[in-house]
Enzyme design. Structure first.
Site, mmCIF file in Angstrom:
data_model
loop_
_atom_site.group_PDB
_atom_site.id
_atom_site.type_symbol
_atom_site.label_atom_id
_atom_site.label_comp_id
_atom_site.label_asym_id
_atom_site.label_seq_id
_atom_site.Cartn_x
_atom_site.Cartn_y
_atom_site.Cartn_z
ATOM 1 N N HIS A 395 47.239 39.003 35.796
ATOM 2 C CA HIS A 395 47.285 38.009 36.870
ATOM 3 C C HIS A 395 46.860 38.596 38.215
ATOM 4 O O HIS A 395 46.602 37.851 39.180
ATOM 5 C CB HIS A 395 48.710 37.433 36.975
ATOM 6 N N ASP A 399 43.330 34.290 37.908
ATOM 7 C CA ASP A 399 44.254 33.228 38.281
ATOM 8 C C ASP A 399 44.493 32.297 37.097
ATOM 9 O O ASP A 399 43.710 32.261 36.138
ATOM 10 C CB ASP A 399 43.708 32.422 39.467
#
Length: 424
Positions: A395, A399
């Protein structure tokens, strides 16, 4: 004249290995280039071939020892030397045979029956060489390895052979050493609480360390989607015979998924990128790591430039990786690099999972088993062959929007394989 057997070059930046298993015993005849030992490195198991033909002499290291590149681990004697050595090493039996003749008494015959079973036992167990993973599996289930057919190199037993025998119910329990058939059949007096300690292989230690590093260093998140496999299953059923006749390889599902992944990675380049320091490295090629089963566990060889390969070329490459994994001949070069990983837990029956990324990669796609589930199509509830897809990603770089878009692109390509042909 003895010839030294040395640890071969193990690959770039690899300087040591662990002796996993001796494949030959001292006194056994060996041919030039015949494997006599298996070494385990951080990534693969490497077989050490005999440099010459002869007889295996002294073993200078034991299983489990750590050895450096270039170290001498054994010697190979020429054909005549071992016979003389064997004769001098066992003078007592020769005298025992000679003694009965002048004495003409039956007394020396007594040791013979006792020696015969020992020789039988040795000859029965001698040809069976088990890798650490297979040995551990056999011990855990208390099986007789001589009753399981091996499909590995030179008929060796692989982990898949043992698992298949257990699943098929054909595996036979091993009788305790020295126990009579009656004793073997007797029920245990109570539940066993025995423990066994087995040292982790170098490969397993490396896998454990790298997976923990991935959890510590990356912000791993997993997102899911499901895909209707109807179109791919129909295409496979329709063309599998023609495909095999033309290309000499079976048409599987992985070719479709690798091709679809390459298209999705092209649309969402962040999933194919990696973080190096304070920079993001975007790869304009798709080196797809695919997990294949090997006797020592899962190996992850790399399909280089998969984006430029046809489905037939991808299937041939994967089949070659699978064959070499079972033979133990995958090299470290086969597994170096990789920009994205596909792991197919469905072949083992997995319904859903959250795979861990393989650093420095930023994404891994988990495939799962196909099963019919009720879905709504055109307002009607119908049964369709469905599969869950799982994308684990870093992450820090990717995204949630990009991850979901990647999975939707995969879903669209698999549910409508024509997209793979027109790059849509």
């Amino acid at each position: 004249m003895a010839t030294e057997v040395k640890v071969p070059t193990l690959g770039e930046s690899v300087t040591e290995a662990t002796v996993g298993q001796w494949l030959k015993k001292p006194g056994e005849a060996v041919k030039a280039d015949e494997p006599i030992a298996s070494l385990e490195t951080d990534k693969v198991a490497i077989e050490v071939p005999s440099p010459v033909s002869g007889v295996l002499g002294e073993l200078l290291v034991k299983e489990g020892d750590t050895v450096n590149v270039g170290a001498v681990i054994a010697t190979i004697e020429d054909g005549g030397a071992p016979a003389a050595k064997a004769a001098s090493a066992a003078p007592a039996p020769a005298k025992a045979e000679a003694a009965p003749a002048p004495a003409a008494t039956p007394a020396p015959a007594a040791p013979a029956p006792a020696a015969a079973p020992a020789a039988e036992s040795e000859s029965a167990s001698g040809p069976i060489t088990l890798s650490p993973a297979v040995r551990r599996l056999v011990l855990e289930h208390g099986l007789d390895p001589s009753r399981i057919t091996g499909t590995g190199k030179d008929g060796r037993l692989t982990k898949d052979d043992v698992l298949a025998a257990i699943a098929a119910g054909t595996a036979v329990a091993a009788a305790p050493a020295g126990a009579s058939p009656a004793a073997s059949a007797a029920p245990a007096s109570g539940p066993s609480r025995e423990q066994e300690r087995v040292k982790m292989t170098r490969l397993r230690q490396t896998v454990a360390r790298r997976l923990k590093e991935a959890q510590n260093n990356a912000a791993i998140l997993t997102t899911f989607n499901d895909v209707d496999m109807t179109a791919v299953i129909e295409a496979r059923a329709k063309y599998k015979d023609l495909f095999e006749k033309k290309h000499g390889i079976r048409l599987g599902f992985m070719g479709f998924f690798v091709k679809a992944a390459c298209m999705a990675l092209k649309d969402i380049p962040g999933v194919n990128a990696q973080i190096e320091g304070d920079e993001i490295v975007y790869n304009n090629f798709c080196d797809i790591s695919v997990a294949v089963s090997a006797p020592n566990g899962l190996m992850v060889p790399v399909i280089r430039n998969a984006e430029s390969m046809s489905i037939a070329e991808i299937e041939k490459t994967i089949a070659d990786f699978g064959k070499r994994a079972k033979e133990g001949s995958l090299s470290m070069a086969d597994m170096a690099g990789g920009t994205f990983t596909i792991s197919n837990g469905g072949v083992f029956g997995s319904l859903l999972s959250t795979p861990i990324i393989n650093p420095p990669q930023s994404g891994v796609l988990g495939l799962h088993r196909i099963e019919e589930r009720p879905v709504v199509r055109n307002g009607q509830i119908v049964a369709r062959p469905m599969m869950y897809l799982a994308l684990s990603y870093d992450h820090r770089l990717i995204d949630g929007r990009e991850a979901v878009t990647f999975l939707v692109a995969m879903k669209n390509a698999i549910e409508d394989p024509t997209r793979l042909l027109i790059d849509l």
